[in-house]
Design an enzyme around this catalytic site. Sequence first.
Site, PDB file in Angstrom:
ATOM      1  N   ILE A   9      11.564  10.637  -1.018  1.00 28.11           N
ATOM      2  CA  ILE A   9      12.071  11.658  -0.081  1.00 28.11           C
ATOM      3  C   ILE A   9      13.273  11.067   0.660  1.00 28.11           C
ATOM      4  O   ILE A   9      13.332   9.842   0.857  1.00 28.11           O
ATOM      5  CB  ILE A   9      10.997  12.132   0.924  1.00 28.11           C
ATOM      6  CG1 ILE A   9      10.301  10.935   1.590  1.00 28.11           C
ATOM      7  CG2 ILE A   9       9.975  13.036   0.273  1.00 28.11           C
ATOM      8  CD1 ILE A   9       9.459  11.303   2.791  1.00 28.11           C
ATOM      9  N   TYR A  39      -8.203  12.410   7.186  1.00 26.92           N
ATOM     10  CA  TYR A  39      -7.881  11.626   5.991  1.00 26.92           C
ATOM     11  C   TYR A  39      -9.020  11.753   4.967  1.00 26.92           C
ATOM     12  O   TYR A  39      -8.794  12.057   3.799  1.00 26.92           O
ATOM     13  CB  TYR A  39      -7.685  10.166   6.403  1.00 26.92           C
ATOM     14  CG  TYR A  39      -7.319   9.216   5.292  1.00 26.92           C
ATOM     15  CD1 TYR A  39      -6.071   9.260   4.682  1.00 26.92           C
ATOM     16  CD2 TYR A  39      -8.217   8.223   4.881  1.00 26.92           C
ATOM     17  CE1 TYR A  39      -5.730   8.364   3.685  1.00 26.92           C
ATOM     18  CE2 TYR A  39      -7.879   7.320   3.893  1.00 26.92           C
ATOM     19  CZ  TYR A  39      -6.632   7.389   3.295  1.00 26.92           C
ATOM     20  OH  TYR A  39      -6.301   6.498   2.312  1.00 26.92           O
TER      21      TYR A  39
HETATM   22  C1  AKB Z   1      -6.567   3.207   5.250  1.00 32.63           C
HETATM   23  O1  AKB Z   1      -7.012   2.266   5.918  1.00 32.63           O
HETATM   24  O2  AKB Z   1      -6.299   4.312   5.727  1.00 32.63           O
HETATM   25  C2  AKB Z   1      -6.385   3.005   3.767  1.00 32.63           C
HETATM   26  C3  AKB Z   1      -7.617   3.328   2.999  1.00 32.63           C
HETATM   27  C4  AKB Z   1      -8.753   2.410   2.955  1.00 32.63           C
HETATM   28  O3  AKB Z   1      -7.692   4.374   2.409  1.00 32.63           O
HETATM   29  N1  AKB Z   1      -5.989   1.646   3.520  1.00 32.63           N
END
Ligand code: AKB
Length: 318
Positions: A35, A143
């Site tokens: 990007i 996440y």
């Molecule tokens: C994080 O810490 O967000 C990454 C993972 C373990 O997915 N390194």
Amino acid sequence: MKNILIIGSTGQIGSELTMVLRGEYGGEHVVAGYIPGAEPKGELLESGPSEICDVTNGQAILQVCEKYHIDAIYNLAALLSVVAESKPLLAWKIGIDGLLNVLEVARTHGCAVFTPSSIGSFGPETPRQLTPQDTVQRPRTIYGVSKVTTELLSDYYFHKYGVDTRSVRFPGLISNVTLPGGGTTDYAVDIYYSAIRGERFVCPIGKGTYMDMMYMPDGLRAAIELMEANPDRLIHRNGFNIAAMSFEPNDIYEAIRKYRPDFEMTYEVDPLKQAIANSWPDRLDDTCARQEWDWAPRYDLDGMTRDMLEKLEKKLHA
Ligand code: AKB
């Protein structure tokens, strides 16, 4: 895989994966997607083609795939766990809307797709020790929610449309090339930089907090070996547990002190990072990856520590 597109080629995994794939498949067959603001430089720029390829722009992905006759996409665009908590909508836009763009191009253009999942796809109700391949996935971070969704969407496109989707659940990846930035496991990279600079390390993760970790060369090999694996042997697809080592902060500190006896570490726990770490497993069971595509790590904590210290010594004192 003949012609490969890496989306996120200048990031922590992409910058190294692009170079390894170019070594294996030829520079002209591996396109570095980036990007604006994160342009490839040096060897990454010179060793093969590069194209602007924003994962949030499906049309741009399609154009690059048509231009280079792409048949495999490594979709590495994502925000890491800590930074994602402060920008949940952006994390979703990149991680899930972006993935849908990639999967749609893959469906219409006939590409295989690798999209990383993570130990972050598990949550506090998941068994912590030898976490099974198929188990509870109820993460409490955006996440983790996006990683579980990644796995499900990728499986959906495989079952419904036959798109060849594959992924692994990466542990914390430790590398001496590109810094991670915004992850819960970043301390295990930062600690080596402090050791080489002769600084005391202030650890943001509390003593006794175990997490799965992996040296980057093993992580890259996993991503490539899975994509090259015989599909007839794959019972699972998205995403495989993979493991190499599990340690807590004092273990990595002692591993470094073996070679740098004067190195010092203190603790100043970051509440957000600690809460995320507490919700993740201590150690995954990677039996399925071993059985279905012969996964095996090569680095343990000591082997990684020796290599990290040697490489960073050269890099930082060059
Ligand atoms: C994080 O810490 O967000 C990454 C993972 C373990 O997915 N390194």
